[in-house]
Write a protein that holds these residues in place. Structure first.
Motif, mmCIF file in Angstrom:
data_model
loop_
_atom_site.group_PDB
_atom_site.id
_atom_site.type_symbol
_atom_site.label_atom_id
_atom_site.label_comp_id
_atom_site.label_asym_id
_atom_site.label_seq_id
_atom_site.Cartn_x
_atom_site.Cartn_y
_atom_site.Cartn_z
ATOM 1 N N THR A 239 -25.806 4.819 -14.103
ATOM 2 C CA THR A 239 -25.177 3.568 -14.538
ATOM 3 C C THR A 239 -24.955 3.642 -16.038
ATOM 4 O O THR A 239 -25.893 3.898 -16.801
ATOM 5 C CB THR A 239 -26.066 2.351 -14.205
ATOM 6 O OG1 THR A 239 -26.228 2.275 -12.790
ATOM 7 C CG2 THR A 239 -25.412 1.062 -14.711
ATOM 8 N N HIS A 241 -24.463 2.085 -19.444
ATOM 9 C CA HIS A 241 -24.669 0.839 -20.194
ATOM 10 C C HIS A 241 -24.182 0.967 -21.632
ATOM 11 O O HIS A 241 -23.700 0.010 -22.223
ATOM 12 C CB HIS A 241 -26.170 0.471 -20.217
ATOM 13 C CG HIS A 241 -26.726 0.113 -18.885
ATOM 14 N ND1 HIS A 241 -26.598 -1.132 -18.321
ATOM 15 C CD2 HIS A 241 -27.402 0.865 -17.969
ATOM 16 C CE1 HIS A 241 -27.185 -1.153 -17.144
ATOM 17 N NE2 HIS A 241 -27.683 0.047 -16.898
ATOM 18 N N HIS A 242 -24.373 2.192 -22.225
ATOM 19 C CA HIS A 242 -24.050 2.385 -23.630
ATOM 20 C C HIS A 242 -23.861 3.862 -23.897
ATOM 21 O O HIS A 242 -24.622 4.677 -23.360
ATOM 22 C CB HIS A 242 -25.177 1.823 -24.502
ATOM 23 C CG HIS A 242 -24.910 1.932 -25.967
ATOM 24 N ND1 HIS A 242 -24.095 1.039 -26.630
ATOM 25 C CD2 HIS A 242 -25.325 2.843 -26.885
ATOM 26 C CE1 HIS A 242 -24.039 1.389 -27.897
ATOM 27 N NE2 HIS A 242 -24.773 2.474 -28.077
ATOM 28 N N MET A 244 -20.305 1.727 -24.439
ATOM 29 C CA MET A 244 -19.438 1.087 -23.464
ATOM 30 C C MET A 244 -17.985 1.215 -23.917
ATOM 31 O O MET A 244 -17.530 0.458 -24.768
ATOM 32 C CB MET A 244 -19.816 -0.388 -23.321
ATOM 33 C CG MET A 244 -19.080 -1.088 -22.187
ATOM 34 S SD MET A 244 -19.426 -0.333 -20.603
ATOM 35 C CE MET A 244 -21.189 -0.661 -20.495
ATOM 36 N N ARG A 250 -17.819 -3.051 -18.872
ATOM 37 C CA ARG A 250 -19.063 -3.607 -18.364
ATOM 38 C C ARG A 250 -19.889 -2.459 -17.806
ATOM 39 O O ARG A 250 -19.361 -1.386 -17.537
ATOM 40 C CB ARG A 250 -18.784 -4.645 -17.273
ATOM 41 C CG ARG A 250 -18.013 -4.076 -16.091
ATOM 42 C CD ARG A 250 -17.596 -5.166 -15.125
ATOM 43 N NE ARG A 250 -16.902 -4.648 -13.956
ATOM 44 C CZ ARG A 250 -15.624 -4.314 -13.937
ATOM 45 N NH1 ARG A 250 -14.902 -4.442 -15.026
ATOM 46 N NH2 ARG A 250 -15.065 -3.839 -12.843
ATOM 47 N N PRO A 251 -21.182 -2.643 -17.588
ATOM 48 C CA PRO A 251 -21.941 -1.567 -16.939
ATOM 49 C C PRO A 251 -21.269 -1.149 -15.632
ATOM 50 O O PRO A 251 -20.839 -1.995 -14.851
ATOM 51 C CB PRO A 251 -23.307 -2.212 -16.694
ATOM 52 C CG PRO A 251 -23.411 -3.283 -17.730
ATOM 53 C CD PRO A 251 -22.019 -3.806 -17.906
#
Length: 436
Positions: A239, A241-242, A244, A250-251
């Motif tokens: 996933t 997250h960063h 982004m 978005r994630p």
């Protein structure tokens, strides 16, 4: 102004649908939604359940209390309106020739709240409906309960947006473009045709992906393209997250998917929150258009309790036709100039059309003998023309009932901006060998 004082007062009293339930309105609704359910045609046709509110649209029975509330909000500066939630319960089918009667009450008026659209008040109404067979000679006193719907709107003052063309308005970032060359052109031809194509060596039969000039096993340069079945499982996943990237927003879940044919491909898994994507999750191939030029294969969670994905192009025709079929003549759904005056960048889909598409999505899966008993949806990001809606869903609960199997579904519809709609649908399914 004390808006709380309106809570509990009627918003409609003694409302009467202006038209009997009729085949032309049902046909127009089905044409707008792309709904081919045979239950809505022929001599025994019933109205699509999600069409419930369309029969009550108009001013019949509207109370002076509701007009005063909306007028007061307008005077206070909350001039724009958007629907945010719709919960409908269907107690029985609605048949051609029936007349719908309804009463409604103002359930709540929220305190002023700051939202992404601007600051405003949420107004919730509940409508109870009943109907009688007027064409068959029944009278209003013969009306029997039909269903209910709870409806929430936001009356708001639009947040300030930079004027079009100003330095403050940035163009929407785009995803990176793929490099297409003679070695992988066949793959992209497949994407354009709605297929995920891999290569198979004609010497040793080994499948391979990504596309390469020669076979990694025997070195042969003789190969043929095959279309994958679309079934696979998540072999590995992450996933993001960063950082982004602005185009992703978005994630999101990236997975290495092992296809049934034995090759693996990196792709996004969509239609569920990223945390629900795990190693071993069965997935099913789909395609998603990210902008006017870029379409990519993606995967939706698969398995027997997953609904197949549905892609709905968001054309101006669909948005306007849906508004007309639902008798929603708010200018923000058909007039781009007035929509911009009220704070939107363009016309956008109304909640009744979204509700109708959710109903179509579920009955496409459940079949014409299933009976939709309730739909409850919440809107997220708007749906503007030029985008695409991707529906996904899953069974979250099953129970045996005397009348059949009652199934509760969770449904999500996403577009480039994020989650447009999420909610639940309750369906009564006939047992095998039984028909409604």
């Amino acid at each position: 102004m004390n808006f709380d004082a309106y809570q509990g007062l009627p918003s409609a009293d003694g409302g009467v649908a202006p038209d009997l339930v009729n085949a032309p309105m049902i046909r127009h609704w089905c044409e707008a939604m792309g709904d081919a359910n045979p239950a809505y045609t022929g001599p025994d046709a019933v109205a699509p359940p999600a069409m419930l509110q369309a029969w009550t649209m108009g001013s019949s029975g509207r109370s002076p209390h509701y007009d005063a509330l909306l007028g007061g909000l307008e005077q206070a500066g909350y001039r724009s309106v958007v629907a945010t939630d719709c919960e409908q319960e269907y107690l029985r089918p609605l048949r051609i020739g029936e007349r719908v009667l309804f009463d409604a009450v103002i359930e709540s008026v929220s305190a002023a709240k700051r939202t992404a659209l601007g600051t405003g008040h949420f107004v919730t109404t509940r409508t109870d409906l009943r109907a009688y067979d007027e064409a068959g000679g029944e009278k209003p006193d013969d009306a029997t309960p039909l269903g209910s719907h709870r409806f929430r709107i936001l009356k708001f003052t639009p947040a300030e947006r930079p004027p079009a063309g100003s330095e403050g308005e940035q163009p929407r970032p785009l995803r990176p473009r793929p490099v297409v060359n003679r070695d992988n052109a066949g793959f992209w031809d497949g994407v354009a045709a709605g297929e995920l194509r891999f290569q198979r060596c004609e010497e040793c039969g080994t499948p391979r992906f990504p596309w390469l000039p020669g076979c990694n096993r025997c070195g042969s340069d003789r190969w043929r393209a095959e279309a994958a079945s679309g079934d696979g499982v998540v072999y590995s996943r992450v996933t993001v997250h960063h950082p982004m990237p602005a185009a992703f927003g978005r994630p999101y879940a990236v997975a290495l998917v092992e296809l049934a044919e034995g090759v693996r491909i990196v792709a996004n898994v969509v239609g569920v929150p990223p945390e629900q994507v795990g190693i071993g999750t069965p997935v099913r191939l789909g395609f998603q258009r990210f902008d006017e030029e870029l379409e990519l294969p993606v995967f939706h969670p698969g398995g027997p309790d997953r609904l197949p994905p549905l892609r709905v192009p968001l054309t101006r025709t669909l948005i306007v036709a849906g508004a007309i079929a639902s008798r929603d003549y708010q200018d923000v759904h058909h007039d781009a100039e007035l929509a911009r005056v009220k704070g939107a960048p363009d016309i956008f889909m109304n909640i009744l059309t979204t509700n109708g598409l959710v109903g179509r999505y579920v009955t496409d899966w459940a079949g014409p003998d299933a009976r939709v008993e309730a739909i409850a949806i919440r809107l997220g990001v708007p749906a503007y023309p030029g985008d695409e809606l991707q529906f996904g869903g899953e069974v979250v609960r099953r129970s045996d009932e005397p009348a059949g199997e009652r199934v509760e579904l969770a449904v999500r519809g996403t577009n480039r901006l994020g989650v447009h709609v999420s909610g639940t649908v309750q369906v009564l399914m006939p047992r095998k060998g039984e028909h409604a």
